[in-house]
Design a protein around this motif. Sequence first.
Motif, PDB file in Angstrom:
ATOM      1  N   GLU A 132      21.243  21.889  53.894  1.00 32.72           N
ATOM      2  CA  GLU A 132      21.478  21.945  52.461  1.00 32.72           C
ATOM      3  C   GLU A 132      20.183  21.971  51.661  1.00 32.72           C
ATOM      4  OE1 GLU A 132      23.924  18.629  51.608  1.00 32.72           O
ATOM      5  OE2 GLU A 132      25.682  19.433  52.633  1.00 32.72           O
ATOM      6  N   GLY A 133      19.039  21.963  52.363  1.00 39.17           N
ATOM      7  CA  GLY A 133      17.762  21.993  51.675  1.00 39.17           C
ATOM      8  C   GLY A 133      17.227  20.634  51.296  1.00 39.17           C
ATOM      9  N   ASN A 134      17.849  19.547  51.768  1.00 34.71           N
ATOM     10  CA  ASN A 134      17.369  18.196  51.473  1.00 34.71           C
ATOM     11  C   ASN A 134      16.266  17.801  52.452  1.00 34.71           C
ATOM     12  OD1 ASN A 134      19.337  17.656  49.381  1.00 34.71           O
ATOM     13  ND2 ASN A 134      20.847  17.544  51.025  1.00 34.71           N
ATOM     14  N   ASP A 351      17.619  22.275  38.023  1.00 28.65           N
ATOM     15  CA  ASP A 351      17.110  21.904  39.347  1.00 28.65           C
ATOM     16  C   ASP A 351      17.229  22.980  40.415  1.00 28.65           C
ATOM     17  OD1 ASP A 351      19.813  21.874  39.642  1.00 28.65           O
ATOM     18  OD2 ASP A 351      19.961  19.856  40.480  1.00 28.65           O
ATOM     19  N   GLU A 352      17.924  24.100  40.147  1.00 33.44           N
ATOM     20  CA  GLU A 352      18.136  25.092  41.199  1.00 33.44           C
ATOM     21  C   GLU A 352      17.958  26.516  40.689  1.00 33.44           C
ATOM     22  OE1 GLU A 352      22.024  24.444  42.665  1.00 33.44           O
ATOM     23  OE2 GLU A 352      21.516  22.662  43.827  1.00 33.44           O
ATOM     24  N   LEU A 353      17.301  27.328  41.502  1.00 26.53           N
ATOM     25  CA  LEU A 353      17.236  28.770  41.273  1.00 26.53           C
ATOM     26  C   LEU A 353      18.096  29.435  42.345  1.00 26.53           C
ATOM     27  CD1 LEU A 353      13.388  29.260  40.665  1.00 26.53           C
ATOM     28  CD2 LEU A 353      15.186  28.928  38.966  1.00 26.53           C
ATOM     29  N   CYS A 354      19.018  30.292  41.928  1.00 21.67           N
ATOM     30  CA  CYS A 354      19.963  30.884  42.864  1.00 21.67           C
ATOM     31  C   CYS A 354      19.707  32.380  43.011  1.00 21.67           C
ATOM     32  CB  CYS A 354      21.390  30.636  42.395  1.00 21.67           C
ATOM     33  SG  CYS A 354      21.834  28.891  42.367  1.00 21.67           S
ATOM     34  N   PHE A 355      19.601  32.832  44.240  1.00 21.22           N
ATOM     35  CA  PHE A 355      19.341  34.225  44.548  1.00 21.22           C
ATOM     36  C   PHE A 355      20.424  34.750  45.485  1.00 21.22           C
ATOM     37  CE2 PHE A 355      15.288  32.246  43.633  1.00 21.22           C
ATOM     38  CZ  PHE A 355      14.671  33.149  42.795  1.00 21.22           C
ATOM     39  N   GLN A 418      14.569  25.683  51.736  1.00 24.11           N
ATOM     40  CA  GLN A 418      13.333  24.914  51.817  1.00 24.11           C
ATOM     41  C   GLN A 418      12.309  25.314  50.749  1.00 24.11           C
ATOM     42  OE1 GLN A 418      14.692  26.347  54.660  1.00 24.11           O
ATOM     43  NE2 GLN A 418      15.617  24.433  55.321  1.00 24.11           N
ATOM     44  N   ASP A 419      12.532  26.440  50.075  1.00 25.19           N
ATOM     45  CA  ASP A 419      11.579  26.907  49.065  1.00 25.19           C
ATOM     46  C   ASP A 419      11.654  26.036  47.819  1.00 25.19           C
ATOM     47  OD1 ASP A 419      11.039  28.905  50.855  1.00 25.19           O
ATOM     48  OD2 ASP A 419      12.228  30.431  49.822  1.00 25.19           O
ATOM     49  N   ARG A 420      10.507  25.762  47.233  1.00 31.95           N
ATOM     50  CA  ARG A 420      10.419  24.921  46.044  1.00 31.95           C
ATOM     51  C   ARG A 420       9.532  25.584  44.994  1.00 31.95           C
ATOM     52  NH1 ARG A 420      13.795  22.644  48.632  1.00 31.95           N
ATOM     53  NH2 ARG A 420      14.071  20.412  48.963  1.00 31.95           N
ATOM     54  N   PHE A 421       9.816  25.277  43.727  1.00 30.71           N
ATOM     55  CA  PHE A 421       8.975  25.705  42.618  1.00 30.71           C
ATOM     56  C   PHE A 421       8.566  24.481  41.803  1.00 30.71           C
ATOM     57  CE2 PHE A 421      10.755  29.747  43.710  1.00 30.71           C
ATOM     58  CZ  PHE A 421       9.812  30.682  43.303  1.00 30.71           C
ATOM     59  N   LEU A 422       7.367  24.514  41.298  1.00 30.52           N
ATOM     60  CA  LEU A 422       6.842  23.440  40.455  1.00 30.52           C
ATOM     61  C   LEU A 422       6.377  24.037  39.143  1.00 30.52           C
ATOM     62  CD1 LEU A 422       5.790  20.537  39.928  1.00 30.52           C
ATOM     63  CD2 LEU A 422       3.653  21.235  41.018  1.00 30.52           C
ATOM     64  N   ILE A 423       6.906  23.544  38.028  1.00 34.71           N
ATOM     65  CA  ILE A 423       6.469  23.949  36.695  1.00 34.71           C
ATOM     66  C   ILE A 423       5.622  22.834  36.116  1.00 34.71           C
ATOM     67  CG2 ILE A 423       7.204  24.585  34.367  1.00 34.71           C
ATOM     68  CD1 ILE A 423       9.783  25.645  35.557  1.00 34.71           C
ATOM     69  N   LEU A 456      11.906  22.611  41.027  1.00 35.97           N
ATOM     70  CA  LEU A 456      13.146  23.362  41.224  1.00 35.97           C
ATOM     71  C   LEU A 456      13.280  23.725  42.695  1.00 35.97           C
ATOM     72  CD1 LEU A 456      12.743  25.791  38.199  1.00 35.97           C
ATOM     73  CD2 LEU A 456      14.399  23.948  38.327  1.00 35.97           C
ATOM     74  N   ARG A 457      14.479  23.646  43.202  1.00 36.37           N
ATOM     75  CA  ARG A 457      14.746  24.071  44.568  1.00 36.37           C
ATOM     76  C   ARG A 457      15.460  25.419  44.519  1.00 36.37           C
ATOM     77  NH1 ARG A 457      18.829  19.286  46.056  1.00 36.37           N
ATOM     78  NH2 ARG A 457      18.531  20.049  48.169  1.00 36.37           N
ATOM     79  N   CYS A 458      15.595  26.046  45.653  1.00 33.29           N
ATOM     80  CA  CYS A 458      16.230  27.364  45.720  1.00 33.29           C
ATOM     81  C   CYS A 458      17.570  27.275  46.442  1.00 33.29           C
ATOM     82  CB  CYS A 458      15.327  28.355  46.450  1.00 33.29           C
ATOM     83  SG  CYS A 458      13.808  28.748  45.551  1.00 33.29           S
ATOM     84  N   ARG A 459      18.500  28.073  45.980  1.00 31.31           N
ATOM     85  CA  ARG A 459      19.808  28.190  46.622  1.00 31.31           C
ATOM     86  C   ARG A 459      20.106  29.666  46.841  1.00 31.31           C
ATOM     87  NH1 ARG A 459      21.976  23.612  48.898  1.00 31.31           N
ATOM     88  NH2 ARG A 459      21.828  21.860  47.473  1.00 31.31           N
TER      89      ARG A 459
END
Length: 539
Positions: A132-134, A351-355, A418-423, A456-459
């Motif tokens: 689940e990306g945790n 909290d999530e970016l969805c692609f 597992q991909d993450r973004f930081l603003i 932000l995490r990715c979904r």
Amino acid sequence: MMVYFLPDSASGTHPNQLVLVYLLSMTDARSALSEQDIQKKIEETRKRFRIEYAQDSSDKYDSRDVDRLWKDDVLVDGYLEWRHFEVEDTLKMIDESLQWRKEFKLNDINESSVQKSLFESGMHYLHGYDKEGNKLFWFRVKLHVKDVKMLTEKKRYVAFWLESYARREPGIPLTVIFDMSEAGLSCIDMDLIKYIINCFQVYYPRLLCKMLMYEMPWIMNAAWKIVKNMLSQDAIDKLKFVSKSDIQNYVDRENLPSYMGGTDPFKFSYPPLPDDVFQNPISETGQEDDTESKDDDLEAKDTLEPSSPTLRTRNVYLAQDGDNDGSIRWKGSRRPTVTFKGTLLYISPDDELCFGHREGEKRCPIMLNNVTKNQVAFKVRTTAPEKYRVKPSNSSCGAGKSMEITVSLHGGSLCSPQDRFLIMAAEMEPCSGGGSTDLAQFWKGVPKAKIMEHRLRCRMLESIKSALSPVTDRSHKMETNSYQDMHTMLLQLMASSSRLEQKMDHCLWWQKLLTVLVTALTALGFSALYIQYTGEWPF
């Protein structure tokens, strides 16, 4: 939040039994309340805590924790939800949690606060992700040696990991793996186990997503019965026993060591600490800025600075175009989307970016809204700079204005949980410029304490799986054909129903006609009999 334990021969737990009682009970408690009711509960909790606990509390609590309690609705909401919105129980939980935070000086804890030998032992560490990306938090039980003199230091060691993760990934839960392979009774420290339980039950509400108890030896069943008595029913409902045969139901092979049937070559060693995930900032062209990355890594290792005060609201936003497409279903998404409210910027999604795999799903916008009276500089980083392109990745937003950042997958890349973004954002002085040269100079001089950070995490959309394997693709096509067949059958059923309805109407008409005729004939019959016996007409 859930806890999973992998089944073994002693426990007899079926690997596919997923206990959802805890989730359902918390969901039911929240669903029974409106947003206004929840806000009233938050205010009531603060008011009562101020009156009943916070009077002359300078020696009892850290003032920074109390200040956060007054400002952070998410924090109070987390305590309330964990206690099923019972204010009395919530107050006791907050009191115990804040006292513990001051005892271990968590607002000032850093790597130097923990004995080096504990890091070198490799008993606990953060590494890898579940399906689940945790993030995975590993407890290597066999490496633990019970020592009463070291108990306080070991507690501080656990607190360091949990506090560092909670600051770096606010609002994102952990998956805990208790690796009990090759562990014996000499490795069991009931005092430390009770402390770890309290960490997740009292000190860090919402931090635990699930817990995998791996290969618990049968000889430890007696110890488990003792531990079970320490747990609340909510916590018990989160536990699952797992073994080598089914741990991959929860964690992919690439995130498991070889002795668990995985392919991850990772071996914990210290120094340095592993898992400094936000190392590689991204530019508009997707190239890494190694110089800036190294400077920030050195700065990050000195201390764990607390995150800027933030507020996460529960405003509901309409679905974007394409969300209504029946062929797309969100995997593990936490909708509806809410907005992250920071001190400088409001960020959506929170909290999530969805692609997805289709062309229109390879881009995801991030909306920034400057809520200050000055210009705010921002920059975006990612853990996978080779996969993503960000425009703009380093710019500024005017006072009171909004800006859209476009994050797109590069080439044929696919997003991963597992991909993450930081603003990162910082307020600029009125005289500051907005050019790239000015921004580069600005970021070099801005103090870290004045930088707002949001992660932000990715979904990925479930339909993305069809691009990963032919088998999944065929299954997707079969599912599509199945839906088409069902649709055809439904149309045929509706047509048959319509014809049947017409026939029923026709039958009812004949029934009414026959009823009238039978009534008329009956009347005539009675009239004839009357005339025969009386010789007179009945009317």
